[in-house]
Design an enzyme around this catalytic site. Structure first.
Site, PDB file in Angstrom:
ATOM      1  N   HIS A 229       0.537  -0.219  -9.817  1.00  0.00           N
ATOM      2  CA  HIS A 229      -0.360  -0.981  -8.944  1.00  0.00           C
ATOM      3  C   HIS A 229      -0.927  -2.205  -9.676  1.00  0.00           C
ATOM      4  O   HIS A 229      -2.145  -2.439  -9.692  1.00  0.00           O
ATOM      5  CB  HIS A 229      -1.500  -0.090  -8.428  1.00  0.00           C
ATOM      6  CG  HIS A 229      -2.091  -0.593  -7.141  1.00  0.00           C
ATOM      7  ND1 HIS A 229      -2.512   0.235  -6.133  1.00  0.00           N
ATOM      8  CD2 HIS A 229      -2.336  -1.856  -6.695  1.00  0.00           C
ATOM      9  CE1 HIS A 229      -3.000  -0.476  -5.129  1.00  0.00           C
ATOM     10  NE2 HIS A 229      -2.899  -1.764  -5.451  1.00  0.00           N
ATOM     11  N   VAL A 230      -0.028  -2.990 -10.269  1.00  0.00           N
ATOM     12  CA  VAL A 230      -0.448  -4.169 -11.027  1.00  0.00           C
ATOM     13  C   VAL A 230       0.094  -5.473 -10.444  1.00  0.00           C
ATOM     14  O   VAL A 230      -0.055  -6.532 -11.072  1.00  0.00           O
ATOM     15  CB  VAL A 230      -0.038  -4.056 -12.509  1.00  0.00           C
ATOM     16  CG1 VAL A 230      -0.841  -2.988 -13.217  1.00  0.00           C
ATOM     17  CG2 VAL A 230       1.467  -3.790 -12.651  1.00  0.00           C
TER      18      VAL A 230
ATOM     19  N   TRP B 231      -1.097  -7.251  -8.247  1.00  0.00           N
ATOM     20  CA  TRP B 231      -2.235  -8.141  -8.010  1.00  0.00           C
ATOM     21  C   TRP B 231      -2.868  -8.677  -9.293  1.00  0.00           C
ATOM     22  O   TRP B 231      -3.711  -9.570  -9.262  1.00  0.00           O
ATOM     23  CB  TRP B 231      -3.330  -7.370  -7.254  1.00  0.00           C
ATOM     24  CG  TRP B 231      -3.942  -6.272  -8.086  1.00  0.00           C
ATOM     25  CD1 TRP B 231      -3.395  -5.059  -8.366  1.00  0.00           C
ATOM     26  CD2 TRP B 231      -5.185  -6.310  -8.777  1.00  0.00           C
ATOM     27  NE1 TRP B 231      -4.229  -4.330  -9.188  1.00  0.00           N
ATOM     28  CE2 TRP B 231      -5.346  -5.066  -9.442  1.00  0.00           C
ATOM     29  CE3 TRP B 231      -6.199  -7.265  -8.886  1.00  0.00           C
ATOM     30  CZ2 TRP B 231      -6.461  -4.768 -10.213  1.00  0.00           C
ATOM     31  CZ3 TRP B 231      -7.321  -6.959  -9.648  1.00  0.00           C
ATOM     32  CH2 TRP B 231      -7.432  -5.724 -10.302  1.00  0.00           C
TER      33      TRP B 231
ATOM     34  N   GLU C  82      -2.793   7.761  -6.358  1.00  0.00           N
ATOM     35  CA  GLU C  82      -2.906   6.886  -7.526  1.00  0.00           C
ATOM     36  C   GLU C  82      -4.084   7.288  -8.404  1.00  0.00           C
ATOM     37  O   GLU C  82      -5.215   7.274  -7.931  1.00  0.00           O
ATOM     38  CB  GLU C  82      -3.042   5.424  -7.085  1.00  0.00           C
ATOM     39  CG  GLU C  82      -1.809   4.913  -6.366  1.00  0.00           C
ATOM     40  CD  GLU C  82      -1.928   3.478  -5.876  1.00  0.00           C
ATOM     41  OE1 GLU C  82      -0.924   2.909  -5.434  1.00  0.00           O
ATOM     42  OE2 GLU C  82      -3.062   2.927  -5.910  1.00  0.00           O
TER      43      GLU C  82
ATOM     44  N   ARG D 283       0.835  -1.194   0.000  1.00  0.00           N
ATOM     45  CA  ARG D 283       0.000   0.000   0.000  1.00  0.00           C
ATOM     46  C   ARG D 283       0.876   1.253   0.000  1.00  0.00           C
ATOM     47  O   ARG D 283       1.889   1.317   0.706  1.00  0.00           O
ATOM     48  CB  ARG D 283      -0.906   0.045   1.251  1.00  0.00           C
ATOM     49  CG  ARG D 283      -2.049  -0.953   1.248  1.00  0.00           C
ATOM     50  CD  ARG D 283      -3.117  -0.561   0.241  1.00  0.00           C
ATOM     51  NE  ARG D 283      -4.252  -1.467   0.252  1.00  0.00           N
ATOM     52  CZ  ARG D 283      -4.385  -2.553  -0.494  1.00  0.00           C
ATOM     53  NH1 ARG D 283      -3.393  -2.907  -1.314  1.00  0.00           N
ATOM     54  NH2 ARG D 283      -5.476  -3.298  -0.422  1.00  0.00           N
TER      55      ARG D 283
END
Length: 320
Positions: free
Chosen positions: A287-288, A290, A265, A236
């Site tokens: 933020h990839v 996941w 973001e 995070r």
């Protein structure tokens, strides 16, 4: 019971290849690709089930949705939902669990390997004709280090942290699980937080963003790192004070950083992390971690499982 009205506020947060199966009960569904926070109240006003990933749902939106029974979060984190308002309204909140146990650890090690072996700057140097200029079979412009026998400090002991630790052990690394910051006596499986900072060649974060973990790594923490570690954050934004990270990179207190998350973001073009990402020893991804196709499909399947279970009176993955 009639048709349930379902509203999905931000479907574009799932990849285009993802198949979202139809719930197995009478319903009508309205799908929005994206929703601004200011639009949320109107769009969920008469919904009984709301599917949401990143759109904030505050007190006003929740109180205004008079028929609301379930908020199905299409993610693990639910910090954008006003949980107290849901409790007051007896609205169930469900989330997604354990779907990223492969994709996030693999992305973490992609960052670690790329940084430890200077893959990005070497690739760029080849494109810039450095190999031809070197006039020999190889050159040594950037450092390369093995993972074997290096110390991996893991902060976060959940499914993801444990999966990362197993990968580290497979590479022959010495793995240290950090105790919680400021907490003593967690047992022999844990190393005190500051000792992990001092001993680790690589520090990777796999914990939630809560008040006790915000700015978990700040100027003091960077100042006591004795081995110039890599800092990896695929958890995070906000776990690391970004200003302090910039200072630590400039002072040579850390040897590099691999981040998949930032405090804002998407970040503004002049955001500090965008500037830091221009350094040869920093990698920033959007933020990839996941977002493998397998993981996102698993998330989508679990999302509908949660909704169907709630409808049939067997609510699962309940937050409140």
């Amino acid at each position: 019971m009639g048709n349930y009205k379902i509203v999905f506020l931000d479907k574009e947060t799932l990849s285009p290849e993802t198949v979202l199966r139809t719930p197995n009960f009478p319903h009508e569904i309205k799908v929005y690709q994206s929703t601004h926070e200011s639009e949320a109240s109107e769009r969920i006003a008469d919904a009984e089930i709301v599917i949401v990933n990143k759109v904030p749902l505050g007190k006003a939106a929740i109180e205004g949705a008079k028929n609301l029974k379930l908020i199905a979060v299409a993610a693990t984190g639910y910090d954008r939902i006003d949980i107290e308002s849901c409790k007051a309204r007896n609205v169930t909140v469900s989330n997604i669990r354990d779907y990223a146990k492969n994709t996030v650890p693999e992305h973490t090690f992609a960052l670690i390997l790329a940084l430890r072996r200077s893959i990005i700057p070497y690739r760029q140097s080849v494109l810039d004709s450095r190999w031809q200029d070197a006039a020999q079979f190889c050159y040594f412009d950037y450092p390369i280090h093995d993972l074997a026998n290096a110390t991996l400090g893991v902060i976060g002991d959940g499914v993801l942290g444990k999966s990362v630790a197993r990968l580290g052990e497979a590479f022959g690394m010495n793995v240290l699980f950090s105790s919680y910051k400021g907490v003593q006596g967690m047992g022999p499986l844990y190393t005190p937080f500051e000792e992990v900072l001092r001993q680790s060649d690589i520090i990777t974060l796999h914990c939630p963003l809560i008040p006790s973990t915000r700015n978990l790594l700040d100027q003091h923490e960077f100042s006591i790192m004795e081995k110039r570690p890599l800092i990896i954050n695929a958890a995070r934004g906000g776990l690391v004070n970004e200003e302090a990270l910039g200072w630590a990179l400039e002072e040579g207190l850390v040897s590099g950083a691999g981040f998949d998350v930032v405090t804002e973001e998407p970040p503004a073009r002049d955001h500090l992390m965008m500037t830091l990402a221009k350094r040869h020893n920093v990698i920033l991804t959007p933020h990839v971690a996941w977002a493998s196709q397998e993981a996102v499909q698993s998330l989508a399947d679990q999302l509908i499982d949660n909704i169907e279970a709630f409808y049939h009176g067997e609510a699962r993955n309940v937050v409140v």
